[in-house]
Write a protein that holds these residues in place. Structure first.
Motif, mmCIF file in Angstrom:
data_model
loop_
_atom_site.group_PDB
_atom_site.id
_atom_site.type_symbol
_atom_site.label_atom_id
_atom_site.label_comp_id
_atom_site.label_asym_id
_atom_site.label_seq_id
_atom_site.Cartn_x
_atom_site.Cartn_y
_atom_site.Cartn_z
ATOM 1 N N CYS A 15 64.999 57.893 45.476
ATOM 2 C CA CYS A 15 63.673 58.282 45.995
ATOM 3 C C CYS A 15 62.987 59.259 45.041
ATOM 4 C CB CYS A 15 63.781 58.905 47.378
ATOM 5 S SG CYS A 15 62.183 59.505 47.986
ATOM 6 N N VAL A 16 61.750 58.949 44.677
ATOM 7 C CA VAL A 16 61.012 59.818 43.763
ATOM 8 C C VAL A 16 59.903 60.603 44.477
ATOM 9 C CG1 VAL A 16 61.493 58.521 41.684
ATOM 10 C CG2 VAL A 16 59.569 57.843 43.113
ATOM 11 N N CYS A 56 57.332 59.568 46.079
ATOM 12 C CA CYS A 56 56.005 59.067 45.726
ATOM 13 C C CYS A 56 55.115 58.971 46.950
ATOM 14 C CB CYS A 56 56.104 57.709 45.047
ATOM 15 S SG CYS A 56 56.586 56.396 46.180
ATOM 16 N N GLY A 57 55.739 58.930 48.116
ATOM 17 C CA GLY A 57 54.954 58.903 49.346
ATOM 18 C C GLY A 57 54.354 57.556 49.712
ATOM 19 N N CYS A 79 55.736 54.993 50.951
ATOM 20 C CA CYS A 79 56.222 54.448 52.216
ATOM 21 C C CYS A 79 55.338 54.892 53.376
ATOM 22 C CB CYS A 79 57.686 54.810 52.451
ATOM 23 S SG CYS A 79 58.115 56.522 52.099
ATOM 24 N N ILE A 126 60.475 58.287 54.637
ATOM 25 C CA ILE A 126 61.667 58.871 54.019
ATOM 26 C C ILE A 126 61.935 60.262 54.594
ATOM 27 C CG2 ILE A 126 60.539 59.951 51.996
ATOM 28 C CD1 ILE A 126 63.865 58.025 51.907
ATOM 29 N N CYS A 147 58.432 50.287 49.035
ATOM 30 C CA CYS A 147 59.021 51.357 48.227
ATOM 31 C C CYS A 147 59.235 50.875 46.794
ATOM 32 C CB CYS A 147 60.346 51.808 48.831
ATOM 33 S SG CYS A 147 61.227 52.937 47.744
ATOM 34 N N PRO A 148 58.616 51.540 45.815
ATOM 35 C CA PRO A 148 58.698 51.041 44.440
ATOM 36 C C PRO A 148 60.105 51.060 43.858
ATOM 37 C CG PRO A 148 57.679 53.208 44.488
ATOM 38 C CD PRO A 148 57.799 52.764 45.912
ATOM 39 N N VAL A 149 60.931 51.993 44.324
ATOM 40 C CA VAL A 149 62.286 52.012 43.773
ATOM 41 C C VAL A 149 63.200 51.082 44.561
ATOM 42 C CG1 VAL A 149 62.066 54.331 42.842
ATOM 43 C CG2 VAL A 149 63.026 54.022 45.126
ATOM 44 N N ILE A 204 64.405 51.606 53.639
ATOM 45 C CA ILE A 204 64.357 52.841 54.422
ATOM 46 C C ILE A 204 64.815 52.603 55.853
ATOM 47 C CG2 ILE A 204 62.850 54.726 55.162
ATOM 48 C CD1 ILE A 204 61.099 53.872 52.675
HETATM 49 S S1 SF4 Z 1 58.316 54.856 48.969
HETATM 50 FE FE1 SF4 Z 1 60.481 54.988 48.386
HETATM 51 S S2 SF4 Z 1 60.495 56.340 46.615
HETATM 52 FE FE2 SF4 Z 1 58.513 56.612 47.607
HETATM 53 S S3 SF4 Z 1 58.818 58.365 48.978
HETATM 54 FE FE3 SF4 Z 1 59.209 56.519 50.168
HETATM 55 S S4 SF4 Z 1 61.418 56.183 49.988
HETATM 56 FE FE4 SF4 Z 1 60.844 57.623 48.393
#
Ligand code: SF4
Ligand code: SF4
Ligand code: SF4
Lengths: 418, 366, 219
Positions: free
Chosen positions: A27-28, A30-31, A33, A51, A107-109, A113
């Motif tokens: 998780c970075v 990035c928000g 989600c 997240i 989620c880009p990574v 979740i």
């Molecule tokens: S989209 Fe993924 S990487 Fe970005 S905040 Fe949510 S869980 Fe973390």
């Protein structure tokens, strides 16, 4: 034994696996989600960021399963979640997450979740912090046989009605048939037409089927509350009945989470592969359609759309079947924006509908569905989950929207070729 | 030996025209980034100056610096500077030997006490009491500590005197150090290079003679006018660097086209010196122009700064093998951590009580 | 200790230390993760999870069109930064020398002018990302000290690298030292921060993709 913080943390430790470690590592912040989650988009409150709902689990992972975490723990620097924190998170985990899985799509990574939300619930329920409504529903499911308290006698009464209405024989506990049809209590209590609709369709298709007096309930409150142990008890009932009746396929009715519970979690909960197949009613109907055994007549003239139940489509993989079936009777139906795998939740999945405390929030976030519907201006919405149906009807009523909510199975049954 | 004649008088005596003297001053002035008008002023001041006494000490060195300064194949303008100074002692150049030479040194110090410039080349060995380099039974350290207090200023000529140079290179068997490591209370001008550019040395002396001060120095004690820019800043191959055109070997297409020598180990970017502008051998060429990368000889510890043929961006030590060791160690620790994680899980699974329906009925205990 | 000594340290011992911490740390993080295992999935799959996992590893790199509308700036800056960082790291001639020196392999470089433009774009993107992190309520809410620290640690190598190409105000040695030290900082903090996502994102995607593919869902 009783529930406690310690039991809750132990449950989380037990459930943390490689994917969860990978997700937390990745998780970075990035928000993104948040933008996928209707609880954030409809309230604008960042605490509903998916997240963030996992914070207790992240703490447990970091403290127990990373080398630095372990070292920091030795010096008292990596803290475990406190009971007060779990109390605070209870509403985030149960009231503001429908397990819809939309966040996992963006989620880009690549974090899944909702996979983690499901696991946090294991810890929450073991620590005693589960909503009263869900607890009661689970107790009723285990002790009476259904979250709404439906008994085998109620079922028998409904069978009688349906048999009278349709003039068809509705088999109960008939061994050696192809299909064992399960029901959801909502279908038994609120939408009794469903049983008759299924009977008519199976009759026309000429397939053998039965209901069971020991395994009629398809829903699984144990899974919604997050207890694998209790969920397994409920799945086991169905497995026993199916094996006793030697059916080839068990049909999960129009209910999203029941399908996930039985089809995808079921074998893992009971710890062995099933000896029978599990199919959603729409999968069965679509197979019959493909074989030419399902014939309809007449077309709908109303402007219709299809609401994707999350557990069935995005989390269940039954995406094309409802569309094939709907096209038989409403070829001009319109799709909402974001339809299919990215459709928005009705707001009441994942046990939220059984949680009275969550009702105001749930009604609030229905605004998302409203926006979707306002854009396409339909007069009827078809779906394939009785929980969605309930939630949608409630939301529509609350917003004074004049849109009918229909069951796809029932709609098909109405159009059966004579 | 110093006498009382001015430089103008000396030059006239030797038949050197005023025109060629002015030309010399102009070239020094431009080198030192002074306005052209300064050349005339400098010429006047220089011409009027009494000949400056200079004592030149050689320690642990190879005489390359002195060669650079004195051995030009044809008389050059900078040789003129020798007429402006009175080189009162230089071990190699001094005509006499033995006690006579020692006596001359003593005399030079006494005669111009506090006024002479001390030039030093070579580093000073300190190990084992400094026995690795001695003159007439005295260690270099001893001599330096005796002479330096009497000097007006010190010019450390060459990288050995300035930074320790090659004698100091790993493993530094003699414990060699730079002049500035020993002498702390005199102005020291470092003129590094292996060897240094002759005109830079003469420039520094000219500056002292005309201004009476030492030039502006950088953080390594080098005159900024000569060492302010890097070779890379002034390199005529720089456009190729900027275009990313690099010679990959000494005889490939790129080398023939005169492309940048970065990948062949050129140390120009980190080296501060005037080679790219003054060049060598009377302005004929400098290493990069001759097809070889800069060695970085005017920087401290250049000998230990990795291979001359390793690009600056490449590590100077073995990194790949350390990475491999890291991977192996990480794998071992990681497996241990993984096993610990597993036992945490099994232990928890074993002790944790499965949830029963009764647990959902009571109030939670905290 | 002068700048030249620090530079030599950064080119030699410093790099060795950083690389060892990096490789040890990453290996530990990966192993302690992998060895947590997952239970085999006993549900009958609709499609191969393995294949689906690999598919998601790649497809998740494509921009989510659903989010493009909502978080366009974030997405675009994210792409520019990640691609830019990658290109600069692997296609700048002096960097290729470094890899060649360490591993004996090399490949063609991009002209410095292009690298320079990409560096500027990446730095710009990083600032856009920071602005987004500070201004967007969700990101601000989620952000911890680590997020800002990692941001700075990612910026420094780009910034010092850029200045290294423009040595007029700084000496090349000073900038090269700063550049190397900033890279070493990045390597050292890498295994202990979210920078790990550079590795684990592929596993996360794979797990998510595999679980979904078994259900017949393409994610
Ligand atoms: S989209 Fe993924 S990487 Fe970005 S905040 Fe949510 S869980 Fe973390
Ligand atoms: S599963 Fe759905 S409701 Fe739950 S956090 Fe994700 S997007 Fe929100
Ligand atoms: S040859 Fe050396 S000094 Fe000249 S541009 Fe290339 S790297 Fe710089």
């Amino acid at each position: 034994m009783s529930t406690s913080l310690q039991q809750g943390l132990a449950a989380m430790i037990d459930k943390i696996d490689a994917p969860i470690a990978s997700f937390f590592n990745s998780c970075v912040h990035c928000g993104m989600c948040a933008d996928a989650c209707l609880f954030y988009t409809e309230t604008g409150d960042p605490k509903y960021t998916p997240i963030h709902k996992l914070e207790p689990l992240r703490k447990v992972w970091y403290r127990e399963f990373t080398l630095e975490g372990r070292l920091l723990k030795m010096f008292g620097l990596a803290k475990a979640p406190t009971d007060a924190e779990l109390v605070e998170w209870e509403t985030l985990i149960y009231d503001s997450c429908t397990l819809c899985g939309r966040c996992s799509m963006v989620c880009p990574v690549g974090n899944d979740i909702v996979y983690m939300v499901r696991k946090v619930r294991e810890g929450m329920v073991a620590s005693g912090h589960a909503p009263a409504g869900l607890k009661e529903a689970t107790v009723r499911s285990i002790e009476i046989g259904s979250p709404m308290g439906v008994t085998a006698d109620t079922l028998r009464a409904q069978i009688k009605h349906a048999a009278k209405d349709t003039g068809l024989d509705i088999p109960l506990d008939k061994a050696g048939v192809d299909y064992l049809l399960l029901m959801s209590s909502a279908e038994i209590m609120q939408f009794p037409e469903f049983m008759g609709a299924a009977a008519q369709i199976f009759h026309q298709a000429g397939v053998s089927w039965t209901l069971s007096s020991t395994a009629y309930e398809a829903t699984n409150s144990g899974m919604q509350i997050g207890s694998s142990e209790l969920a397994a008890v409920l799945v086991k009932r169905i497995v026993d009945a199916a094996e006793k009746l030697k059916v080839k396929t068990v049909i999960s009715p129009e209910c999203g989470h029941a399908y996930t519970a039985l089809r995808w979690e079921g074998p893992n909960l009971v710890g062995r592969p099933f000896t029978f197949k599990v199919k959603h009613i729409l999968e069965v109907l679509d197979e019959l359609r493909a074989e030419g055994k399902l014939r309809t007549e007449g077309l709908e003239t109303e402007r219709m759309t299809f609401h994707d139940p999350c557990q069935l489509v995005r989390r269940g993989g039954v995406h094309d079947q409802p569309r094939n079936l709907l096209r038989m009777v409403a070829p001009d139906y319109v799709e909402m924006e974001d339809a299919g795998n990215m459709n928005w939740c009705c707001g009441g999945g994942g046990g939220v509908s059984a949680n009275e405390r969550a009702e105001p929030l749930r009604i609030k976030v229905f605004s998302r569905k409203k926006k979707q519907l306002d854009k396409i201006g339909v007069s009827a919405m078809v779906t394939a989950c009785s929980n969605c149906r309930n939630m949608l009807e409630e939301g529509l009523e609350h917003n004074h929207m004049d849109i009918k909510v229909l069951s796809l199975t029932e709609l098909i049954a109405e159009h059966l070729a004579k | 030996m110093s006498d009382d004649k001015t430089l103008a008088e000396t030059l006239a005596q030797r038949g050197i025209s005023r025109r060629s003297f002015l030309k010399f001053c102009a070239s020094i002035a431009s080198l030192m980034a002074m306005p052209p008008a300064m050349a005339v002023e400098m010429a006047e001041k220089l011409a009027a100056a009494r000949r400056q006494s200079v004592v030149y000490l050689s320690f642990q060195e190879c005489t390359g610096c002195l060669e650079s300064l004195t051995r030009s194949h044809s008389p050059k303008l900078e040789d003129l500077i020798f007429d402006a100074i009175s080189l009162d002692y230089q071990e190699t150049l001094v005509a006499c030997a033995g006690h006579f030479a020692e006596h001359i040194l003593k005399e030079a110090i006494e005669k111009n006490d506090g006024k002479f410039i001390l030039m030093v080349d070579g580093s000073i060995p300190l190990k084992d009491g400094g026995i690795y380099s001695t003159i007439a039974g005295r260690t270099n350290l001893d001599i330096l500590e005796w002479v330096a207090p009497h000097a007006a200023a010190v010019i450390a000529v060459g990288s050995c005197a300035a930074f320790g140079g090659i004698p100091k290179a790993n493993p530094n068997p003699t414990g060699a150090v730079a002049v500035s490591d020993i002498i702390k209370d005199k102005p020291i001008i470092n003129v590094p290079g292996c060897p240094p550019i002759p005109v830079v040395i003469t420039g520094v002396i000219a500056h002292y003679l005309t201004m009476g001060t030492i030039p502006d120095l950088d953080e390594l004690g080098r005159p900024k006018v000569f060492f302010g820019d890097s070779i890379h800043d002034r390199c005529y191959r720089r456009p190729f660097y900027d275009q990313g055109k690099f010679a990959k070997s000494f005889d490939d297409e790129g080398a023939r086209n005169g492309w940048c020598l970065f990948e062949l180990g050129c140390k120009g970017p980190t080296t501060h010196n005037a080679c790219a502008t003054t060049k060598w051998n009377g302005g004929v060429s400098f290493p990069i122009e001759s097809g070889h990368g800069c060695l970085g000889c005017s920087e401290p510890d250049f000998w230990d700064a990795g291979s001359f043929y390793t690009a600056l961006s490449a590590p100077t030590k073995d990194v790949a093998n350390w990475a491999a060791i890291g991977v192996a160690a990480g794998a071992a620790i990681g497996v241990a951590a993984g096993i610990a994680n597993r036992s945490t899980k099994t232990e928890t699974k074993r002790t944790r009580k499965p949830l029963t329906v009764d647990d959902l009925k009571g109030k939670p205990k905290s | 200790m002068n700048i030249f000594d620090i530079l030599q340290w950064a080119r030699g011992t410093g790099l060795q230390i950083a690389v060892v911490i990096f490789s040890v740390g990453v290996l530990i993080r990966l192993l302690e993760m992998w060895m947590l295992n997952r239970k085999p999935d006993l549900a009958e799959p609709r499609a191969s999870g393995t294949l689906g996992g690999w598919r998601t590893v790649f497809t998740r790199s494509a921009p989510s069109m659903v989010l493009m509308k909502k978080a366009g700036l974030l997405l675009v800056s994210g792409y520019i930064f990640h691609l830019g960082f990658f290109i600069v790291l692997f296609f700048f001639a002096p960097h290729i020398r470094l890899f060649h020196n360490m591993f004996g392999v090399s490949w063609p470089a991009l002209p410095n002018g292009i690298i320079e433009i990409i560096t500027i774009l990446s730095i710009g993107a990083l600032f856009a990302l920071l602005a987004h992190r500070i201004m967007n309520p969700v990101q601000r809410f989620l952000s911890t000290f680590q997020d800002y620290f990692v941001w700075l640690a990612s910026l420094l190598p780009l910034l010092t690298g850029y200045l290294l190409l423009h040595t007029s105000d700084f000496s090349y040695s000073q900038m090269l030292t700063a550049h190397l030290l900033s890279v070493e900082l990045l390597l050292v903090i890498f295994p202990f921060t979210k920078l790990m996502h550079a590795f684990t994102t592929f596993f996360s995607r794979w797990y998510t993709g595999a679980m979904a593919a078994r259900k017949g869902v393409t994610v």
